[in-house]
Motif scaffolding. Structure first.
Motif, mmCIF file in Angstrom:
data_model
loop_
_atom_site.group_PDB
_atom_site.id
_atom_site.type_symbol
_atom_site.label_atom_id
_atom_site.label_comp_id
_atom_site.label_asym_id
_atom_site.label_seq_id
_atom_site.Cartn_x
_atom_site.Cartn_y
_atom_site.Cartn_z
ATOM 1 N N ASP A 197 43.941 22.206 38.493
ATOM 2 C CA ASP A 197 44.967 23.131 39.287
ATOM 3 C C ASP A 197 46.240 22.636 38.916
ATOM 4 O OD1 ASP A 197 43.196 24.820 40.173
ATOM 5 O OD2 ASP A 197 42.905 23.738 42.300
ATOM 6 N N SER A 229 40.601 33.737 41.533
ATOM 7 C CA SER A 229 39.955 32.660 40.913
ATOM 8 C C SER A 229 38.829 32.195 41.826
ATOM 9 C CB SER A 229 40.527 31.148 40.739
ATOM 10 O OG SER A 229 41.066 30.749 41.913
ATOM 11 N N GLN A 230 38.741 32.581 43.218
ATOM 12 C CA GLN A 230 37.457 32.465 43.859
ATOM 13 C C GLN A 230 36.385 33.471 43.895
ATOM 14 O OE1 GLN A 230 40.004 30.354 47.810
ATOM 15 N NE2 GLN A 230 39.767 32.428 47.753
ATOM 16 N N GLY A 286 38.702 39.036 43.087
ATOM 17 C CA GLY A 286 38.528 38.010 44.517
ATOM 18 C C GLY A 286 37.170 38.090 45.024
ATOM 19 N N GLU A 287 36.968 37.594 46.361
ATOM 20 C CA GLU A 287 35.687 37.361 46.896
ATOM 21 C C GLU A 287 35.473 38.781 47.331
ATOM 22 O OE1 GLU A 287 35.620 33.283 49.146
ATOM 23 O OE2 GLU A 287 37.480 34.108 49.347
ATOM 24 N N SER A 347 48.361 36.846 43.766
ATOM 25 C CA SER A 347 47.180 35.756 43.850
ATOM 26 C C SER A 347 46.145 35.817 42.870
ATOM 27 C CB SER A 347 46.851 35.960 45.332
ATOM 28 O OG SER A 347 46.145 34.819 45.880
ATOM 29 N N ARG A 354 44.896 32.189 42.441
ATOM 30 C CA ARG A 354 44.637 31.330 43.809
ATOM 31 C C ARG A 354 43.326 32.219 44.297
ATOM 32 N NH1 ARG A 354 43.328 31.930 49.214
ATOM 33 N NH2 ARG A 354 45.281 33.463 49.320
ATOM 34 N N ASP A 355 43.637 33.355 44.999
ATOM 35 C CA ASP A 355 42.487 34.233 45.407
ATOM 36 C C ASP A 355 41.658 34.761 44.523
ATOM 37 O OD1 ASP A 355 40.945 35.776 47.191
ATOM 38 O OD2 ASP A 355 42.588 36.154 48.354
ATOM 39 N N PRO A 411 33.239 35.172 42.577
ATOM 40 C CA PRO A 411 31.946 34.490 42.069
ATOM 41 C C PRO A 411 31.864 34.765 40.492
ATOM 42 C CG PRO A 411 31.349 35.551 44.272
ATOM 43 C CD PRO A 411 32.854 36.015 43.748
ATOM 44 N N PHE A 460 46.564 27.028 43.884
ATOM 45 C CA PHE A 460 45.905 26.026 44.172
ATOM 46 C C PHE A 460 46.664 24.471 43.622
ATOM 47 C CE2 PHE A 460 42.017 28.519 45.525
ATOM 48 C CZ PHE A 460 42.515 28.533 46.940
#
Length: 442
Positions: A68, A32-33, A252-253, A26, A29-30, A35, A62
Protein backbone atom coordinates in the motif's frame (compact mmCIF):
# COMPACT_ATOMS: atom_id res chain seq x y z
CA UNK A 1 -46.01 27.56 -23.30
CA UNK A 2 -42.83 25.61 -22.56
CA UNK A 3 -41.41 23.57 -25.40
CA UNK A 4 -38.81 20.90 -24.69
CA UNK A 5 -37.25 19.74 -27.94
CA UNK A 6 -33.56 19.63 -27.08
CA UNK A 7 -31.23 19.06 -24.16
CA UNK A 8 -30.72 22.82 -23.90
CA UNK A 9 -34.47 23.43 -23.48
CA UNK A 10 -34.74 21.46 -20.25
CA UNK A 11 -34.57 23.36 -16.96
CA UNK A 12 -31.73 22.66 -14.53
CA UNK A 13 -32.16 21.79 -10.87
CA UNK A 14 -30.74 23.85 -8.01
CA UNK A 15 -29.14 22.53 -4.84
CA UNK A 16 -31.34 24.08 -2.12
CA UNK A 17 -28.42 25.34 -0.03
CA UNK A 18 -26.37 26.43 -3.04
CA UNK A 19 -23.44 24.69 -1.39
CA UNK A 20 -20.22 23.72 -3.15
CA UNK A 21 -19.97 19.93 -3.29
CA UNK A 22 -16.98 17.61 -3.64
CA UNK A 23 -16.13 13.98 -4.28
CA UNK A 24 -13.86 11.78 -2.16
CA UNK A 25 -13.06 8.53 -3.94
CA UNK A 26 -12.56 5.28 -2.02
CA UNK A 27 -12.00 2.90 -4.94
CA UNK A 28 -8.45 2.13 -3.83
CA UNK A 29 -9.43 1.78 -0.15
CA UNK A 30 -13.01 0.52 0.25
CA UNK A 31 -13.28 -0.76 -3.31
CA UNK A 32 -10.20 -2.93 -2.88
CA UNK A 33 -12.03 -4.82 -0.11
CA UNK A 34 -14.41 -6.30 -2.68
CA UNK A 35 -14.07 -10.11 -2.57
CA UNK A 36 -11.87 -11.34 -5.40
CA UNK A 37 -10.26 -7.94 -6.06
CA UNK A 38 -6.53 -7.46 -5.51
CA UNK A 39 -5.19 -4.17 -6.84
CA UNK A 40 -1.58 -4.09 -8.02
CA UNK A 41 0.57 -0.96 -7.71
CA UNK A 42 0.21 -0.34 -11.45
CA UNK A 43 -3.56 -0.66 -11.29
CA UNK A 44 -3.77 1.76 -8.36
CA UNK A 45 -1.65 4.23 -10.30
CA UNK A 46 -3.91 3.96 -13.34
CA UNK A 47 -6.98 4.51 -11.16
CA UNK A 48 -5.21 7.57 -9.72
CA UNK A 49 -4.64 8.82 -13.30
CA UNK A 50 -8.31 8.40 -14.20
CA UNK A 51 -9.41 10.20 -11.04
CA UNK A 52 -7.06 13.05 -11.92
CA UNK A 53 -8.40 13.22 -15.48
CA UNK A 54 -11.98 13.38 -14.21
CA UNK A 55 -11.13 16.03 -11.62
CA UNK A 56 -11.91 14.19 -8.37
CA UNK A 57 -10.82 16.19 -5.31
CA UNK A 58 -9.66 13.41 -2.94
CA UNK A 59 -8.90 9.74 -2.70
CA UNK A 60 -8.30 7.69 0.41
CA UNK A 61 -5.79 4.88 0.69
CA UNK A 62 -4.59 2.27 3.15
CA UNK A 63 -0.97 2.48 4.27
CA UNK A 64 -0.88 -0.56 6.56
CA UNK A 65 1.57 -2.63 4.52
CA UNK A 66 4.51 -2.09 2.20
CA UNK A 67 2.48 -2.73 -0.95
CA UNK A 68 0.00 0.00 0.00
CA UNK A 69 2.72 2.47 0.97
CA UNK A 70 4.68 1.82 -2.24
CA UNK A 71 1.61 2.66 -4.33
CA UNK A 72 1.00 5.86 -2.37
CA UNK A 73 4.66 6.88 -2.76
CA UNK A 74 4.41 6.37 -6.52
CA UNK A 75 1.30 8.57 -6.63
CA UNK A 76 3.12 11.32 -4.77
CA UNK A 77 6.00 10.96 -7.24
CA UNK A 78 3.60 11.84 -10.08
CA UNK A 79 2.82 15.01 -8.19
CA UNK A 80 -0.77 15.89 -9.11
CA UNK A 81 -2.48 18.46 -6.93
CA UNK A 82 -5.74 16.54 -7.31
CA UNK A 83 -6.90 14.11 -6.20
CA UNK A 84 -5.35 14.76 -2.81
CA UNK A 85 -4.09 11.49 -1.31
CA UNK A 86 -5.50 10.98 2.18
CA UNK A 87 -5.09 8.18 4.70
CA UNK A 88 -7.44 5.98 6.71
CA UNK A 89 -6.85 4.59 10.19
CA UNK A 90 -8.54 2.78 13.00
CA UNK A 91 -8.99 4.76 16.20
CA UNK A 92 -5.56 3.96 17.59
CA UNK A 93 -2.37 5.93 17.97
CA UNK A 94 -0.41 3.09 16.32
CA UNK A 95 -2.49 3.37 13.14
CA UNK A 96 -2.14 7.14 13.08
CA UNK A 97 1.62 6.75 13.47
CA UNK A 98 1.58 4.75 10.21
CA UNK A 99 -0.13 7.67 8.50
CA UNK A 100 2.46 10.08 9.91
CA UNK A 101 5.26 7.93 8.48
CA UNK A 102 4.08 8.65 4.92
CA UNK A 103 5.57 11.89 3.74
CA UNK A 104 2.90 13.97 2.01
CA UNK A 105 -0.32 12.77 3.68
CA UNK A 106 -1.98 15.72 5.41
CA UNK A 107 -5.40 14.23 6.21
CA UNK A 108 -6.68 10.94 7.56
CA UNK A 109 -9.99 9.29 8.21
CA UNK A 110 -10.43 7.75 11.66
CA UNK A 111 -12.77 4.79 12.10
CA UNK A 112 -15.31 5.37 14.86
CA UNK A 113 -17.82 2.52 15.11
CA UNK A 114 -20.89 4.07 16.70
CA UNK A 115 -23.64 1.43 16.70
CA UNK A 116 -24.09 -0.65 19.83
CA UNK A 117 -23.66 -3.90 17.92
CA UNK A 118 -20.25 -2.72 16.71
CA UNK A 119 -19.22 -1.33 20.10
CA UNK A 120 -20.11 -4.48 22.01
CA UNK A 121 -19.98 -7.51 19.70
CA UNK A 122 -17.36 -6.35 17.17
CA UNK A 123 -14.97 -4.27 19.24
CA UNK A 124 -15.67 -5.98 22.59
CA UNK A 125 -15.67 -2.66 24.47
CA UNK A 126 -17.35 -2.23 27.81
CA UNK A 127 -19.77 0.36 26.49
CA UNK A 128 -20.35 3.71 24.83
CA UNK A 129 -18.20 5.62 27.32
CA UNK A 130 -15.13 3.53 26.50
CA UNK A 131 -15.83 3.87 22.78
CA UNK A 132 -16.09 7.65 23.09
CA UNK A 133 -12.84 7.87 25.06
CA UNK A 134 -11.05 5.73 22.47
CA UNK A 135 -12.29 7.75 19.51
CA UNK A 136 -11.60 11.17 20.99
CA UNK A 137 -8.11 10.13 22.08
CA UNK A 138 -7.24 9.05 18.52
CA UNK A 139 -8.70 12.25 17.08
CA UNK A 140 -6.78 14.43 19.53
CA UNK A 141 -3.57 12.55 18.76
CA UNK A 142 -4.03 13.10 15.00
CA UNK A 143 -4.77 16.81 15.46
CA UNK A 144 -1.82 17.25 17.83
CA UNK A 145 0.43 15.85 15.11
CA UNK A 146 -0.83 18.27 12.47
CA UNK A 147 -3.28 16.08 10.55
CA UNK A 148 -6.62 17.20 9.18
CA UNK A 149 -9.29 14.66 10.14
CA UNK A 150 -12.38 12.81 8.96
CA UNK A 151 -14.52 11.09 11.59
CA UNK A 152 -15.69 7.86 9.96
CA UNK A 153 -18.90 7.26 11.96
CA UNK A 154 -19.38 3.62 11.06
CA UNK A 155 -22.89 2.13 11.15
CA UNK A 156 -24.56 5.44 11.96
CA UNK A 157 -27.86 4.29 10.42
CA UNK A 158 -28.14 1.60 13.13
CA UNK A 159 -26.94 3.77 16.01
CA UNK A 160 -28.57 5.81 18.75
CA UNK A 161 -27.74 9.15 17.18
CA UNK A 162 -29.58 11.45 19.59
CA UNK A 163 -28.42 9.50 22.61
CA UNK A 164 -24.79 8.89 21.63
CA UNK A 165 -23.59 9.93 18.18
CA UNK A 166 -24.68 13.57 18.06
CA UNK A 167 -23.18 14.30 21.52
CA UNK A 168 -19.99 12.58 20.32
CA UNK A 169 -19.93 14.85 17.25
CA UNK A 170 -20.20 17.91 19.47
CA UNK A 171 -17.06 16.79 21.33
CA UNK A 172 -15.31 16.07 18.03
CA UNK A 173 -16.07 19.63 16.93
CA UNK A 174 -14.48 20.98 20.09
CA UNK A 175 -11.22 19.18 19.23
CA UNK A 176 -11.28 19.87 15.46
CA UNK A 177 -13.91 22.37 14.25
CA UNK A 178 -12.99 21.58 10.64
CA UNK A 179 -13.26 17.80 11.00
CA UNK A 180 -15.23 16.19 8.17
CA UNK A 181 -18.08 14.25 9.78
CA UNK A 182 -18.63 11.20 7.62
CA UNK A 183 -22.16 9.81 7.88
CA UNK A 184 -21.62 6.09 7.24
CA UNK A 185 -24.56 3.99 6.10
CA UNK A 186 -22.55 0.82 6.59
CA UNK A 187 -25.16 -1.79 5.64
CA UNK A 188 -27.42 0.32 3.44
CA UNK A 189 -30.25 0.93 5.93
CA UNK A 190 -30.28 4.65 5.17
CA UNK A 191 -33.12 6.20 3.18
CA UNK A 192 -33.07 9.38 1.04
CA UNK A 193 -36.53 10.54 2.11
CA UNK A 194 -36.92 13.73 4.14
CA UNK A 195 -39.80 12.46 6.29
CA UNK A 196 -37.82 9.58 7.83
CA UNK A 197 -36.12 10.31 11.15
CA UNK A 198 -32.97 8.74 12.55
CA UNK A 199 -31.44 6.26 12.50
CA UNK A 200 -32.44 5.73 8.85
CA UNK A 201 -33.14 9.19 7.46
CA UNK A 202 -30.08 10.59 5.66
CA UNK A 203 -31.71 14.04 5.17
CA UNK A 204 -32.64 14.32 8.87
CA UNK A 205 -29.16 13.24 10.00
CA UNK A 206 -27.45 15.74 7.68
CA UNK A 207 -29.82 18.55 8.66
CA UNK A 208 -29.26 17.94 12.38
CA UNK A 209 -25.48 17.96 11.94
CA UNK A 210 -25.63 21.15 9.90
CA UNK A 211 -28.31 23.17 11.69
CA UNK A 212 -28.27 21.95 15.27
CA UNK A 213 -24.57 21.19 15.78
CA UNK A 214 -23.08 23.56 13.22
CA UNK A 215 -20.85 21.02 11.47
CA UNK A 216 -18.98 22.74 8.63
CA UNK A 217 -18.01 19.67 6.64
CA UNK A 218 -20.45 16.78 6.24
CA UNK A 219 -19.75 13.76 4.06
CA UNK A 220 -21.91 10.75 3.22
CA UNK A 221 -20.51 7.25 2.77
CA UNK A 222 -23.33 4.99 1.62
CA UNK A 223 -23.38 1.24 0.96
CA UNK A 224 -25.77 -0.09 -1.65
CA UNK A 225 -27.31 -3.15 0.01
CA UNK A 226 -30.86 -1.92 -0.62
CA UNK A 227 -30.03 -0.10 -3.85
CA UNK A 228 -30.28 3.42 -2.38
CA UNK A 229 -26.56 4.22 -2.47
CA UNK A 230 -26.41 6.94 -5.09
CA UNK A 231 -29.84 8.31 -4.19
CA UNK A 232 -28.82 8.71 -0.55
CA UNK A 233 -25.54 10.38 -1.54
CA UNK A 234 -27.44 12.88 -3.67
CA UNK A 235 -29.95 13.38 -0.83
CA UNK A 236 -26.98 14.23 1.39
CA UNK A 237 -25.93 16.97 -1.02
CA UNK A 238 -29.53 18.12 -1.31
CA UNK A 239 -29.82 18.69 2.43
CA UNK A 240 -26.48 20.36 3.07
CA UNK A 241 -23.64 17.85 2.92
CA UNK A 242 -20.64 19.14 0.97
CA UNK A 243 -18.83 15.81 0.42
CA UNK A 244 -19.70 12.28 -0.57
CA UNK A 245 -17.43 9.25 -0.46
CA UNK A 246 -17.88 6.91 -3.42
CA UNK A 247 -16.20 4.21 -5.49
CA UNK A 248 -16.03 3.89 -9.25
CA UNK A 249 -18.68 1.44 -10.50
CA UNK A 250 -19.74 1.19 -6.85
CA UNK A 251 -17.25 -1.59 -6.13
CA UNK A 252 -16.76 -2.67 -2.55
CA UNK A 253 -17.87 -5.19 0.01
CA UNK A 254 -21.21 -6.99 -0.44
CA UNK A 255 -23.35 -4.80 -2.75
CA UNK A 256 -20.68 -2.13 -2.87
CA UNK A 257 -20.91 1.65 -2.48
CA UNK A 258 -22.50 4.68 -4.07
CA UNK A 259 -21.43 4.79 -7.71
CA UNK A 260 -19.20 7.71 -8.56
CA UNK A 261 -20.16 7.85 -12.22
CA UNK A 262 -23.88 8.19 -11.49
CA UNK A 263 -23.36 11.04 -9.04
CA UNK A 264 -20.96 12.83 -11.38
CA UNK A 265 -23.43 12.61 -14.24
CA UNK A 266 -26.28 13.93 -12.09
CA UNK A 267 -24.20 16.89 -10.92
CA UNK A 268 -22.76 17.78 -14.33
CA UNK A 269 -25.89 17.25 -16.41
CA UNK A 270 -28.75 18.19 -14.10
CA UNK A 271 -27.51 20.83 -11.64
CA UNK A 272 -27.58 24.49 -12.63
CA UNK A 273 -24.23 26.20 -12.97
CA UNK A 274 -22.29 23.04 -12.20
CA UNK A 275 -19.34 22.32 -14.46
CA UNK A 276 -16.11 21.08 -12.96
CA UNK A 277 -15.81 17.35 -13.68
CA UNK A 278 -14.74 15.79 -16.98
CA UNK A 279 -16.95 12.77 -17.62
CA UNK A 280 -15.43 11.79 -20.96
CA UNK A 281 -12.99 9.28 -19.35
CA UNK A 282 -15.63 7.26 -17.46
CA UNK A 283 -16.37 4.83 -20.30
CA UNK A 284 -12.64 4.17 -20.75
CA UNK A 285 -12.28 3.86 -16.98
CA UNK A 286 -15.02 1.22 -16.91
CA UNK A 287 -13.37 -0.73 -19.74
CA UNK A 288 -10.10 -0.64 -17.79
CA UNK A 289 -11.78 -1.99 -14.64
CA UNK A 290 -13.48 -4.72 -16.64
CA UNK A 291 -10.30 -5.81 -18.42
CA UNK A 292 -7.79 -5.42 -15.59
CA UNK A 293 -9.85 -6.53 -12.59
CA UNK A 294 -12.13 -9.05 -14.26
CA UNK A 295 -15.25 -7.12 -13.29
CA UNK A 296 -18.36 -7.70 -15.35
CA UNK A 297 -20.00 -4.38 -16.21
CA UNK A 298 -23.67 -5.09 -17.02
CA UNK A 299 -24.56 -4.01 -20.53
CA UNK A 300 -27.49 -1.97 -19.21
CA UNK A 301 -25.54 -0.29 -16.39
CA UNK A 302 -26.24 3.44 -16.22
CA UNK A 303 -23.60 5.83 -17.60
CA UNK A 304 -21.02 3.21 -18.70
CA UNK A 305 -22.93 0.13 -19.91
CA UNK A 306 -22.43 -0.92 -23.52
CA UNK A 307 -26.17 -0.81 -24.21
CA UNK A 308 -27.09 2.59 -22.84
CA UNK A 309 -26.79 4.21 -26.27
CA UNK A 310 -27.79 1.07 -28.19
CA UNK A 311 -31.14 1.08 -29.98
CA UNK A 312 -32.87 -1.90 -31.59
CA UNK A 313 -36.63 -1.48 -31.47
CA UNK A 314 -38.12 0.17 -34.51
CA UNK A 315 -39.82 3.02 -32.66
CA UNK A 316 -36.76 3.91 -30.58
CA UNK A 317 -34.23 3.63 -33.40
CA UNK A 318 -36.33 5.70 -35.79
CA UNK A 319 -36.88 8.31 -33.08
CA UNK A 320 -33.15 8.59 -32.34
CA UNK A 321 -32.33 8.92 -36.04
CA UNK A 322 -34.73 11.85 -36.27
CA UNK A 323 -33.50 13.49 -33.06
CA UNK A 324 -31.35 11.76 -30.38
CA UNK A 325 -33.21 13.79 -27.73
CA UNK A 326 -36.24 11.60 -28.38
CA UNK A 327 -34.76 8.59 -26.57
CA UNK A 328 -31.35 9.53 -25.18
CA UNK A 329 -31.34 11.48 -21.88
CA UNK A 330 -27.85 12.88 -22.54
CA UNK A 331 -25.45 12.82 -25.51
CA UNK A 332 -23.08 9.82 -25.71
CA UNK A 333 -20.00 12.03 -26.00
CA UNK A 334 -20.68 13.48 -22.54
CA UNK A 335 -19.47 10.21 -20.99
CA UNK A 336 -17.19 9.07 -23.79
CA UNK A 337 -19.82 6.70 -25.17
CA UNK A 338 -20.90 5.91 -28.71
CA UNK A 339 -24.35 5.52 -30.23
CA UNK A 340 -25.05 2.04 -31.54
CA UNK A 341 -27.98 1.04 -33.75
CA UNK A 342 -28.70 -2.69 -33.77
CA UNK A 343 -30.83 -4.89 -35.97
CA UNK A 344 -32.89 -7.41 -34.04
CA UNK A 345 -36.34 -8.97 -33.80
CA UNK A 346 -38.01 -5.64 -33.01
CA UNK A 347 -36.17 -3.52 -35.59
CA UNK A 348 -38.11 -1.63 -38.21
CA UNK A 349 -37.23 -0.77 -41.78
CA UNK A 350 -35.74 2.61 -40.85
CA UNK A 351 -32.88 1.19 -38.79
CA UNK A 352 -32.16 -1.40 -41.50
CA UNK A 353 -32.06 1.38 -44.10
CA UNK A 354 -29.69 3.41 -41.92
CA UNK A 355 -27.39 0.44 -41.29
CA UNK A 356 -27.33 -0.46 -45.00
CA UNK A 357 -26.40 3.12 -45.90
CA UNK A 358 -23.71 3.12 -43.20
CA UNK A 359 -22.27 -0.14 -44.53
CA UNK A 360 -22.24 1.14 -48.12
CA UNK A 361 -20.57 4.37 -47.02
CA UNK A 362 -17.80 2.41 -45.32
CA UNK A 363 -17.34 0.06 -48.27
CA UNK A 364 -17.32 2.63 -51.04
CA UNK A 365 -16.18 5.81 -49.28
CA UNK A 366 -19.22 7.46 -50.77
CA UNK A 367 -22.33 9.05 -49.25
CA UNK A 368 -25.24 6.93 -50.39
CA UNK A 369 -29.00 7.36 -50.25
CA UNK A 370 -31.18 4.28 -49.95
CA UNK A 371 -34.89 4.96 -50.17
CA UNK A 372 -37.13 3.41 -47.53
CA UNK A 373 -39.31 1.73 -50.17
CA UNK A 374 -36.32 0.07 -51.84
CA UNK A 375 -37.41 -3.53 -52.51
CA UNK A 376 -33.97 -4.82 -51.54
CA UNK A 377 -34.42 -3.44 -48.04
CA UNK A 378 -37.72 -5.28 -47.78
CA UNK A 379 -36.03 -8.50 -48.87
CA UNK A 380 -33.32 -8.08 -46.22
CA UNK A 381 -35.93 -7.32 -43.57
CA UNK A 382 -37.98 -10.38 -44.53
CA UNK A 383 -34.95 -12.66 -44.38
CA UNK A 384 -33.98 -11.34 -40.96
CA UNK A 385 -37.50 -11.63 -39.58
CA UNK A 386 -37.73 -15.24 -40.74
CA UNK A 387 -34.70 -16.05 -38.57
CA UNK A 388 -36.53 -14.74 -35.51
CA UNK A 389 -39.94 -16.13 -36.50
CA UNK A 390 -38.42 -19.60 -36.88
CA UNK A 391 -36.53 -19.12 -33.59
CA UNK A 392 -33.23 -19.65 -35.35
CA UNK A 393 -31.85 -16.47 -33.82
CA UNK A 394 -31.65 -15.10 -30.26
CA UNK A 395 -29.16 -12.26 -30.76
CA UNK A 396 -28.81 -9.09 -32.84
CA UNK A 397 -27.55 -9.17 -36.42
CA UNK A 398 -23.85 -8.40 -36.43
CA UNK A 399 -22.22 -5.86 -38.72
CA UNK A 400 -20.43 -8.73 -40.49
CA UNK A 401 -23.74 -10.46 -41.20
CA UNK A 402 -25.30 -7.25 -42.45
CA UNK A 403 -22.31 -6.79 -44.74
CA UNK A 404 -23.14 -10.13 -46.38
CA UNK A 405 -26.71 -8.96 -47.01
CA UNK A 406 -25.46 -5.67 -48.47
CA UNK A 407 -23.03 -7.45 -50.76
CA UNK A 408 -25.73 -9.84 -51.95
CA UNK A 409 -28.42 -7.27 -52.66
CA UNK A 410 -26.53 -4.05 -53.37
CA UNK A 411 -22.84 -4.40 -54.08
CA UNK A 412 -22.96 -6.63 -57.14
CA UNK A 413 -25.15 -4.21 -59.09
CA UNK A 414 -24.24 -0.84 -60.68
CA UNK A 415 -25.29 1.55 -57.96
CA UNK A 416 -23.81 4.96 -58.60
CA UNK A 417 -23.07 7.45 -61.26
CA UNK A 418 -19.40 7.92 -62.20
CA UNK A 419 -17.34 10.60 -60.53
CA UNK A 420 -14.06 10.76 -58.66
CA UNK A 421 -12.52 13.08 -56.16
CA UNK A 422 -8.99 14.33 -56.45
CA UNK A 423 -7.83 11.34 -54.36
CA UNK A 424 -9.33 8.85 -56.76
CA UNK A 425 -12.14 7.68 -54.43
CA UNK A 426 -15.84 7.93 -55.18
CA UNK A 427 -17.24 10.94 -53.35
CA UNK A 428 -20.50 11.81 -55.15
CA UNK A 429 -23.73 11.72 -53.21
CA UNK A 430 -25.83 9.16 -55.06
CA UNK A 431 -29.17 7.46 -54.88
CA UNK A 432 -29.04 3.66 -54.88
CA UNK A 433 -30.82 2.24 -57.93
CA UNK A 434 -34.12 0.65 -56.93
CA UNK A 435 -35.40 -0.79 -60.21
CA UNK A 436 -34.30 -1.93 -63.63
CA UNK A 437 -35.79 1.24 -65.07
CA UNK A 438 -33.76 3.46 -62.73
CA UNK A 439 -30.57 1.55 -63.53
CA UNK A 440 -31.15 2.00 -67.25
CA UNK A 441 -31.68 5.73 -66.76
CA UNK A 442 -28.34 5.97 -64.96
Amino acid sequence: MKIYESYEDLPKLKLPYGNDVYISDSTIRDGSQMPGIVLSREQKLQIYEYLHEIGIEKLEAFVFNKRDRDAVDLMFDIGYEFPEITGWARASRADIDKILEVDGIKETGILMSVSDTHIFSKMKLSGRAEAEEKYLDALQYAVDHGLRTRAHLEDMTRADNYGFVFPLVEKIMEIDPNCIIRVCDTVGYGMPFVSIDEPYGIPKIVQHLKKEIGVKNIETHIHDDYGFGSASSIAGFWHGANWTSVTFLGIGERAGNSEMEKILLFLEDRIEGFSKYNLEPVTRFAAFMEKELGLRVPRNKAVVGKNIFAHESGIHAAGVLKNPFNYEPYPPELVGGKRLLLIGDSSGLEVIRYKVQETLNDLLDIETIVEKDDRRLLKIQNEIQKLYDNEERVSSISDEELLAYVERYFLYQPICSPGRSGRGKLKNKVKIANSEEEKLKE
